[in-house]
Design an enzyme around this catalytic site. Structure first.
Site: not given
Ligand code: CP
Ligand code: NVA
Length: 305
Positions: A101, A128, A131, A220, A260, A288
């Site tokens: 990530r 993502h 997700q 989101d 999400c 997930r």
């Molecule tokens: N939706 C999601 O990826 O959540 P986190 O940022 O908590 O991993």
């Molecule tokens: N769009 C958000 C998703 C988090 C899971 C971010 O990138 O912060």
């Protein structure tokens, strides 16, 4: 032996994604214990925070009989300038898969190119995919697998989650309307490629028009990780894009609401909608775990061929 990565949904055929989703549904029922990852180790590189992705991948590996190790921002020599390529080559000598990530999507791609073990995209600024795959599983559970009968409406920032949902709509064929304010539309590149294979992927400025006849309403946060400098302008720009009682009244009667998570309650979504009877949000969060268990099993099996 060819290793298989999971960097973007567009690397996958619809039938493969459906196979992974069906396996995840079996895992969820608890009817198919598996030791596909017996003795295997997953390295989890996180340069952004995470609750769901971190914990669900950890538990998924445990359930498959393997282990996972969390490698935060300061844990690796990456933070002192070691290259992604050298990191990938080294980790590939120790572990059986890597999830990353991070900010730049190109870093995730570079890691996958240099690693000899499967690399999973656990979120970049662009995409993502874990997700979106879990989200499709949730939609299949609630609405069935007949994708061309499903209309999803995404309200808000055209961000990484939105881009991966566009990819999912492209590959799987569900209708998707994205309502974002000017300047915050999804990636042009992602949109144009997917629109060519699924003309039912559309952009719409007005969220109230977009939401008409929706089966699924998705939103989101307005300020994603890395966008904090733009917080003020974003909150002003997105104020008409809140998922609230008035907005959802235009959807189909049996619509579901998705997010999400994490959410900023009272900004992109009201408490009433988030905790209401149409909310699928915590089923999404649960899924997930199951989808990633199925994905890991698939990647390990494919990479052993
Ligand atoms: N939706 C999601 O990826 O959540 P986190 O940022 O908590 O991993
Ligand atoms: N769009 C958000 C998703 C988090 C899971 C971010 O990138 O912060």
């Amino acid at each position: 032996m060819t290793k298989k990565d999971f960097i973007t949904l567009t690397d996958y055929k619809a039938e493969t994604l459906v196979k992974i989703i069906k396996r995840a549904i079996e895992f969820k029922k608890g009817s198919h214990p598996s030791c596909e990852a017996g003795g295997k180790v997953l390295a989890m590189i996180f340069t952004k925070p995470s609750t769901r992705t971190n914990v669900s991948f950890f538990v998924a590996m445990q359930r498959l009989g393997g282990q996972a190790m969390y490698l935060g921002s300061e844990a690796l020599q990456l933070s002192r300038g070691e290259t992604i390529g050298d990191t990938a080559k080294t980790l590939s000598r120790y572990v059986d898969a890597v999830i990353i990530r991070t900010f730049s999507h190109f870093d995730a791609v570079a890691l996958s190119e240099s690693a000899s073990v499967p690399v999973i995209n656990g979120l970049t600024d662009l995409l993502h995919p874990c997700q979106a795959l879990g989200d499709v599983m949730t939609i299949c559970e609630k609405k069935g697998f007949d994708f061309n009968k499903i209309k999803m409406v995404y309200i808000g920032d055209g961000n990484n989650v939105c881009n991966s949902l566009i990819n999912a709509a492209g590959v799987l064929g569900f209708k998707l309307t994205v309502a974002s304010p000017e300047g915050f539309e999804p990636s042009e590149d992602v949109f144009e490629k997917m629109e060519k294979i699924n003309p039912d992927i559309r952009l719409e400025k007005d969220p109230h028009t977009a939401v008409s006849d929706a089966d699924v309403i998705y939103t989101d946060v307005w300020v994603s990780m890395g966008d904090e400098d733009e917080e003020e302008i974003r909150k002003k720009t997105f104020s008409k894009y809140q998922v609230n009682k008035s907005l959802v009244s235009k959807a189909k009667k049996d619509f579901i609401v998705m997010h999400c998570l994490p959410a900023n309650r009272g900004e992109e979504i009201t408490d009433e909608i988030m905790d209401g009877k149409n909310s699928a949000i915590f089923d999404q969060a649960e899924n997930r775990l199951h989808i990633q268990q199925a994905l890991l099993e698939y990647l390990f099996k494919e990479s052993e061929k």
